[in-house]
Design an enzyme around this catalytic site. Structure first.
Site, PDB file in Angstrom:
ATOM      1  N   TRP A 319       0.836  -1.215   0.000  1.00  0.00           N
ATOM      2  CA  TRP A 319       0.000   0.000   0.000  1.00  0.00           C
ATOM      3  C   TRP A 319       0.865   1.257   0.000  1.00  0.00           C
ATOM      4  O   TRP A 319       0.412   2.345  -0.328  1.00  0.00           O
ATOM      5  CB  TRP A 319      -0.957  -0.004   1.203  1.00  0.00           C
ATOM      6  CG  TRP A 319      -0.306   0.188   2.554  1.00  0.00           C
ATOM      7  CD1 TRP A 319       0.768  -0.507   3.046  1.00  0.00           C
ATOM      8  CD2 TRP A 319      -0.662   1.129   3.571  1.00  0.00           C
ATOM      9  NE1 TRP A 319       1.089  -0.062   4.315  1.00  0.00           N
ATOM     10  CE2 TRP A 319       0.220   0.940   4.667  1.00  0.00           C
ATOM     11  CE3 TRP A 319      -1.648   2.105   3.686  1.00  0.00           C
ATOM     12  CZ2 TRP A 319       0.141   1.698   5.848  1.00  0.00           C
ATOM     13  CZ3 TRP A 319      -1.718   2.859   4.865  1.00  0.00           C
ATOM     14  CH2 TRP A 319      -0.831   2.647   5.926  1.00  0.00           C
ATOM     15  N   ASP A 320       2.146   1.081   0.322  1.00  0.00           N
ATOM     16  CA  ASP A 320       3.104   2.199   0.342  1.00  0.00           C
ATOM     17  C   ASP A 320       3.020   3.023  -0.948  1.00  0.00           C
ATOM     18  O   ASP A 320       3.133   4.250  -0.927  1.00  0.00           O
ATOM     19  CB  ASP A 320       4.548   1.672   0.443  1.00  0.00           C
ATOM     20  CG  ASP A 320       4.794   0.770   1.648  1.00  0.00           C
ATOM     21  OD1 ASP A 320       3.856   0.100   2.082  1.00  0.00           O
ATOM     22  OD2 ASP A 320       5.941   0.718   2.115  1.00  0.00           O
ATOM     23  N   GLU A 461       0.236  -2.576  12.884  1.00  0.00           N
ATOM     24  CA  GLU A 461       0.223  -4.042  12.783  1.00  0.00           C
ATOM     25  C   GLU A 461       0.410  -4.753  14.119  1.00  0.00           C
ATOM     26  O   GLU A 461       0.287  -5.980  14.190  1.00  0.00           O
ATOM     27  CB  GLU A 461       1.341  -4.476  11.821  1.00  0.00           C
ATOM     28  CG  GLU A 461       1.070  -4.005  10.412  1.00  0.00           C
ATOM     29  CD  GLU A 461       2.287  -4.114   9.495  1.00  0.00           C
ATOM     30  OE1 GLU A 461       3.424  -4.172   9.992  1.00  0.00           O
ATOM     31  OE2 GLU A 461       2.080  -4.121   8.276  1.00  0.00           O
ATOM     32  N   LYS A 574       2.455   0.598  16.500  1.00  0.00           N
ATOM     33  CA  LYS A 574       3.650   0.559  15.652  1.00  0.00           C
ATOM     34  C   LYS A 574       3.805   1.837  14.825  1.00  0.00           C
ATOM     35  O   LYS A 574       4.875   2.399  14.700  1.00  0.00           O
ATOM     36  CB  LYS A 574       3.549  -0.642  14.722  1.00  0.00           C
ATOM     37  CG  LYS A 574       4.716  -0.767  13.757  1.00  0.00           C
ATOM     38  CD  LYS A 574       4.596  -2.003  12.904  1.00  0.00           C
ATOM     39  CE  LYS A 574       5.802  -2.140  11.980  1.00  0.00           C
ATOM     40  NZ  LYS A 574       5.699  -3.304  11.096  1.00  0.00           N
ATOM     41  N   GLN A 575       2.701   2.272  14.226  1.00  0.00           N
ATOM     42  CA  GLN A 575       2.802   3.383  13.277  1.00  0.00           C
ATOM     43  C   GLN A 575       1.491   4.141  13.210  1.00  0.00           C
ATOM     44  O   GLN A 575       0.472   3.677  13.746  1.00  0.00           O
ATOM     45  CB  GLN A 575       3.180   2.860  11.894  1.00  0.00           C
ATOM     46  CG  GLN A 575       2.136   1.968  11.249  1.00  0.00           C
ATOM     47  CD  GLN A 575       2.697   1.169  10.084  1.00  0.00           C
ATOM     48  OE1 GLN A 575       3.315   0.128  10.275  1.00  0.00           O
ATOM     49  NE2 GLN A 575       2.462   1.649   8.877  1.00  0.00           N
TER      50      GLN A 575
HETATM   51  O1  IFM Z   1       3.613  -1.389   4.267  1.00  0.00           O
HETATM   52  C1  IFM Z   1       4.501  -1.358   5.331  1.00  0.00           C
HETATM   53  C2  IFM Z   1       3.747  -1.613   6.601  1.00  0.00           C
HETATM   54  O2  IFM Z   1       2.757  -0.638   6.812  1.00  0.00           O
HETATM   55  C3  IFM Z   1       4.688  -1.645   7.771  1.00  0.00           C
HETATM   56  N1  IFM Z   1       5.717  -2.619   7.585  1.00  0.00           N
HETATM   57  C4  IFM Z   1       6.494  -2.423   6.360  1.00  0.00           C
HETATM   58  C5  IFM Z   1       5.578  -2.385   5.142  1.00  0.00           C
HETATM   59  C6  IFM Z   1       6.404  -2.114   3.871  1.00  0.00           C
HETATM   60  O3  IFM Z   1       6.955  -0.839   3.905  1.00  0.00           O
END
Ligand code: IFM
Length: 720
Positions: A319-320, A461, A574-575
């Site tokens: 999705w990046d 995640e 995580k993010q």
């Molecule tokens: O898409 C990301 C994910 O959101 C977090 N882990 C790494 C992936 C690839 O960059």
């Protein structure tokens, strides 16, 4: 003008993996890691191919590295001089990212005097199959020298070997190594042709996986001896032709056209910042990387999460691309953005198959998408550090938000280019079928008035299988709304095509379904404190700091998420998750709500993904907190300039370049600090520059016109 140069002026063996990323050169067709010419697979050399994959045995499928046509070393008076084995007297490695050139100069002290090698190389930006290298040797004493240069087919792999057959060959001045993959019988061919500007005895030797040319000569003190190599990589999957024959091309001519190609790129993409050289340098370095991996003039190719820096994350598309990278391309070279979306259109069958696998309708795009939309992610995507056993993770089956990201990317493209033609070329089907997928996730309790989505993994995640993740639900609603809106557009723009669409989906019923879903889906509102709960029950989790959670690790490489991870029962994430949603839908929320959520979630975020900092930075910009945004922006822009990112997970290398972070930095600079947004089909500029930035200027392509943006202090001007 600020030099766009990255350099390291001493040799440090520990930096080999990092330098492979930091000094990368590439042209979208392949990426060449910033390793030195004498290195081989132990030093993670790679000419990493875009969109070519293979599975070896039961291991993870991953992208393929081509035979390395740059392998070169020097022998003086019978002794080989090569890094890292032979300690140098001096060493410099340089990336000239203005011109896309990789350079190195190394000196060794021998018992008779000093020898020096200099090398310049580039991945041709004008002829995508080609690589060129100029290698010079000189000594300050008379010696017997031998330059050995050739193609090394014994390539570095994470889950290889991928070449089940390797053929070497020599025809006139051209040598070749052809690797053939085991799974799909794809051939990857490296050829080289090397010429010398001096008289030498030339011999060729072919090994099982290698072919080398030896240039042996007596070197006079102080005299330079230069070889020039033109190399070519092709694959049996290529959909564009080779330009020119390598034995007829010259280094200087290729170099000149390569530099012209980079000049054209910089003309549209350079961002000038007055008052903050460090930010300008890091931002343009990010832009450099986005250009090294852009599938320019290629068909239906996308960009992997680690770009073309290797096989990490299986060389797969995440999705990046649509959430973090595509904005840059839409507003500099929209054709590239269209190519990225074409990849999603072309791979809809993979997404349909994945939806069907989970009993869903429509299209469920892969978490780690390879060619044809093949899902590269396994159910066991992390290795437990204690047992060394694969851990069940739910990246593959529960990260439903990927399909919405694809639709979000399509809409950014349509809004930014005004080009609706993509709808008639398959994007309409993508949008409708992603909506169908979300529809089949909707649940309804008898006593609740809305639809819910349960059992998902959101961008964060670390918390798996949660219900009503605010981000996922909001993105699903976006897909329903978009599908309704675009069906109307489609009807108006392509009346001749509407019947086929109606026959396929039954438009009346589809529209009714979309309306019902868009109106009925549960969208979480801020609570009394103005905070949006990330998912159901999140507020009830233990509220501890990131450091406390970190202190509970028994092993520094332990996975924080999943069923038993240290973060799983805490509010540590995580993010960016809610923060990402607020940034995506900023017009739905007041600055006060956005700020409150930033203040709540940012301290609880580990930023364990390089995708995180830019989202928080953007949110901070939207709330007028430029100074809070600035360090997060710098973290994002410097993701590949600063050592210390995660490079290893146990024994698995997970390093590489971070294009999402680089694309995210561009978004923050343009949409955040420069305050560029779209209003009623026009660009507006409401800047809020960081303190030191006196001015900022750049170009932007918007709906077919190239605009110039000039910001001086608080005053922004858009002209064309
Ligand atoms: O898409 C990301 C994910 O959101 C977090 N882990 C790494 C992936 C690839 O960059």
């Amino acid at each position: 003008m600020l030099d766009f140069i990255v350099s390291e002026n001493e040799f440090n063996k520990d930096n080999i993996p990092w330098n492979g990323n930091r000094f990368l050169i590439g042209n979208g067709y392949f990426g060449i890691r910033g390793t030195l010419e004498e290195y081989s697979k132990e030093h993670m050399c790679a000419v990493n191919m875009a969109g070519i994959y293979d599975r070896a045995g039961d291991a993870w499928r991953e992208s393929v590295n081509a035979p390395n046509p740059l392998h070169t070393y020097i022998i003086v008076n019978g002794t080989k001089y090569a890094l890292p084995e032979t300690e140098p007297k001096s060493h410099t490695q340089t990336l000239d990212f203005k011109n896309g050139l990789h350079l190195r100069k190394t000196q060794w002290q021998t018992e008779n005097g000093t020898i020096t090698i200099e090398c310049e190389r580039f991945a041709s930006m004008s002829r995508r199959h080609l690589i060129a290298m100029r290698y010079t040797f000189f000594a300050d004493f008379e010696c017997e020298a031998e330059i050995v240069t050739g193609i090394d087919g014994d390539v570095w792999d994470i889950n290889g070997p991928h070449f089940v057959k390797i053929q070497t060959g020599t025809q006139g001045s051209v040598n070749s190594v052809i690797g053939t993959t085991g799974e799909k019988n794809i051939s990857v061919t490296a050829k080289d042709c090397t010429s010398a500007d001096f008289k030498a005895e030339q011999t060729t030797d072919e090994g099982e996986k290698t072919v080398y040319r030896h240039f042996s000569f007596k070197a006079e003190p102080g005299k330079e001896y230069t070889i020039e190599k033109i190399a070519q990589i092709t694959t049996s999957e290529d959909d564009f032709d080779v330009a020119g024959e390598i034995d007829k091309l010259t280094y200087s001519m290729l170099r000149a056209e390569h530099i012209t190609a980079w000049e054209r790129i910089w003309d549209i993409s350079k961002i000038t910042i007055e008052g903050d050289d460090e930010a300008m340098y890091a931002l343009n370095y990010s832009i450099y990387h986005l250009n090294c991996i852009a599938p320019r003039e290629m068909k239906g190719k996308s960009i992997a999460a680690r770009g073309l820096s290797g096989q990490v994350y299986k060389g797969a598309v995440f999705w990046d691309t649509e959430m973090f990278m595509i904005d840059y391309y839409i507003h500099t070279e929209p054709e590239i953005a269209k190519t990225l979306l074409q990849y999603r259109i072309d791979t809809i069958n993979g997404a349909r198959a994945k939806a069907a696998e989970y009993g869903l309708n429509g299209a469920y795009y892969a978490w780690e998408s390879q060619e044809g939309g093949y899902e590269g992610c396994s159910d066991y995507n992390v290795t437990d550090v204690f047992t060394n056993r694969p851990m069940r993770t739910h990246f593959r089956d529960k990260q439903y938000h990927v399909s919405a990201a694809v639709v979000y990317g399509i809409m950014k493209y349509i809004r930014g280019t005004g080009d609706y033609s993509i709808l008639g070329e398959g994007a309409m089907e993508v949008i409708v079928e992603c909506a169908q997928m979300y529809r089949s996730l909707l649940l309804k309790y008898a006593d609740k008035p809305y639809y819910e989505i349960h059992d998902v993994v959101g961008p964060d995640e670390y918390h798996e299988r949660v219900n009503n993740n605010a981000y996922t639900n909001r993105m699903a609603k976006f897909v329903f709304d978009t599908a309704l809106e675009m069906l109307d557009e489609f009807e108006a723009k392509y009346p001749e095509k509407i019947k086929a669409l109606d026959d396929k989906y039954g438009l009346e019923a589809t529209k009714a379904m979309l309306k019902d879903s868009a109106e009925g889906i549960f969208i979480r509102e801020p609570d009394n404190n103005g905070i949006i709960e990330q998912f159901e029950g999140y507020f009830k989790l233990e509220d501890v700091s990131v450091d406390t959670v970190r202190s509970r690790l028994l092993d520094p490489k332990e996975y924080w998420g999943g069923a038993y991870g240290v973060a799983a029962n805490t509010q540590v994430i995580k993010q960016a998750d809610v923060a990402a949603m607020l940034s995506m839908f900023k017009d739905d929320y007041s600055a006060d709500i956005m700020k409150k959520n930033f203040d709540y979630y940012e301290p609880r975020t580990e930023h364990g993904s390089s995708l995180s900092a830019c989202m928080y930075s953007l949110l901070a910009c939207f709330t007028g907190n430029t100074e809070t945004a600035y360090p997060l922006f710098m973290k994002s822009a410097k993701a590949d300039l600063v050592k210390g990112g995660k490079e290893w997970a146990g024994l698995v290398y997970i390093g590489g370049t971070h294009p999402a972070s680089e694309g995210g930095a561009w978004i923050v600079a343009v949409n955040g600090f420069a305050g560029i947004s779209e209003q009623d089909g026009k660009l507006v500029c409401r800047p809020s520059l960081p303190q030191n930035w006196k001015s900022m200027s750049f170009k932007l392509v918007y709906r077919g016109t190239v605009y110039k943006v000039n910001i001086n202090g608080t005053k922004g001007e858009i002209s064309y």
